[in-house]
Design a protein around this motif. Structure first.
Motif, short mmCIF file in Angstrom:
data_model
loop_
_atom_site.label_atom_id
_atom_site.label_comp_id
_atom_site.label_asym_id
_atom_site.label_seq_id
_atom_site.Cartn_x
_atom_site.Cartn_y
_atom_site.Cartn_z
N SER A 26 0.85 -1.18 0.00
CA SER A 26 0.00 0.00 0.00
C SER A 26 0.89 1.23 0.00
CB SER A 26 -0.88 -0.02 1.24
OG SER A 26 -1.49 1.22 1.42
N ASN A 27 0.39 2.30 -0.52
CA ASN A 27 1.12 3.56 -0.47
C ASN A 27 0.28 4.60 0.23
OD1 ASN A 27 3.36 5.12 -0.80
ND2 ASN A 27 2.92 5.69 -2.90
N ARG A 28 -0.30 4.18 1.36
CA ARG A 28 -1.11 5.09 2.15
C ARG A 28 -0.28 5.67 3.29
NH1 ARG A 28 -6.68 2.05 3.38
NH2 ARG A 28 -5.29 1.12 4.93
N ALA A 29 -0.73 6.83 3.78
CA ALA A 29 -0.01 7.50 4.86
C ALA A 29 -1.00 8.20 5.77
CB ALA A 29 0.99 8.50 4.30
N VAL A 30 -0.54 8.53 6.97
CA VAL A 30 -1.35 9.25 7.94
C VAL A 30 -0.73 10.64 8.13
CG1 VAL A 30 -2.16 9.31 10.32
CG2 VAL A 30 -2.01 7.13 9.11
N VAL A 31 -1.56 11.65 7.92
CA VAL A 31 -1.14 13.05 8.12
C VAL A 31 -1.79 13.53 9.41
CG1 VAL A 31 -1.24 15.41 7.21
CG2 VAL A 31 -0.99 13.47 5.63
N SER A 32 -0.99 14.09 10.31
CA SER A 32 -1.55 14.63 11.54
C SER A 32 -1.17 16.11 11.66
CB SER A 32 -1.07 13.85 12.77
OG SER A 32 0.32 13.95 12.90
N VAL A 33 -2.12 16.88 12.18
CA VAL A 33 -1.94 18.32 12.33
C VAL A 33 -2.40 18.71 13.73
CG1 VAL A 33 -2.56 20.60 11.44
CG2 VAL A 33 -2.45 18.64 9.87
N VAL A 34 -1.55 19.42 14.46
CA VAL A 34 -1.89 19.86 15.81
C VAL A 34 -1.38 21.29 15.98
CG1 VAL A 34 -1.56 19.48 18.28
CG2 VAL A 34 -1.67 17.53 16.73
N GLY A 35 -2.22 22.13 16.57
CA GLY A 35 -1.78 23.48 16.83
C GLY A 35 -2.94 24.38 17.17
#
Length: 115
Positions: A26-35
């Motif tokens: 698979s070429n999936r990814a997890v993007v996380s954003v905090v702020g």
């Protein structure tokens, strides 16, 4: 997509249809954003992903008090070499907006849960 998969894209054995198609890679990814919350966070992150041909598969975001948190599951497409460039662009946008933006390949999460 296989016909034996449900809405989630997984079959009865829990395998994702995407993994079946590309031989388990698979070429999936997890993007996380905090702020701290501000106008334009989702637009900026989604714009970077769109400019790089990344498909957003799922997204969850919430505001806790004044803090913004978001997690995206994305499909990077067949070209694996773009990961570092996308990672750099997201990190730069995070720095510019006063956010912590990270992207981790799905393999990282899969390996963490194998032990």
């Amino acid at each position: 997509m296989h016909s034996n998969t449900g809405k989630s894209g997984r079959d009865e054995a829990g395998r994702s249809a995407r993994n079946d198609v590309d031989g388990g890679r698979s070429n999936r990814a997890v993007v996380s954003v905090v702020g701290k919350d501000r106008i334009g966070i989702i637009a900026r992150v989604a714009g970077i992903l769109a400019a790089n041909g990344v498909n957003i598969l799922d997204i969850s975001q919430t505001i806790m008090q004044e803090f913004f948190t978001m997690i995206m599951l994305v499909d990077l497409g067949p070209e694996r070499s773009r990961f570092a460039r996308i990672q750099g662009e997201l990190a730069a946008a995070g720095e510019d907006m006063g956010l912590k933006i990270t992207i981790q390949h799905e393999d990282v999460f899969n390996f963490m849960h194998r032990v």
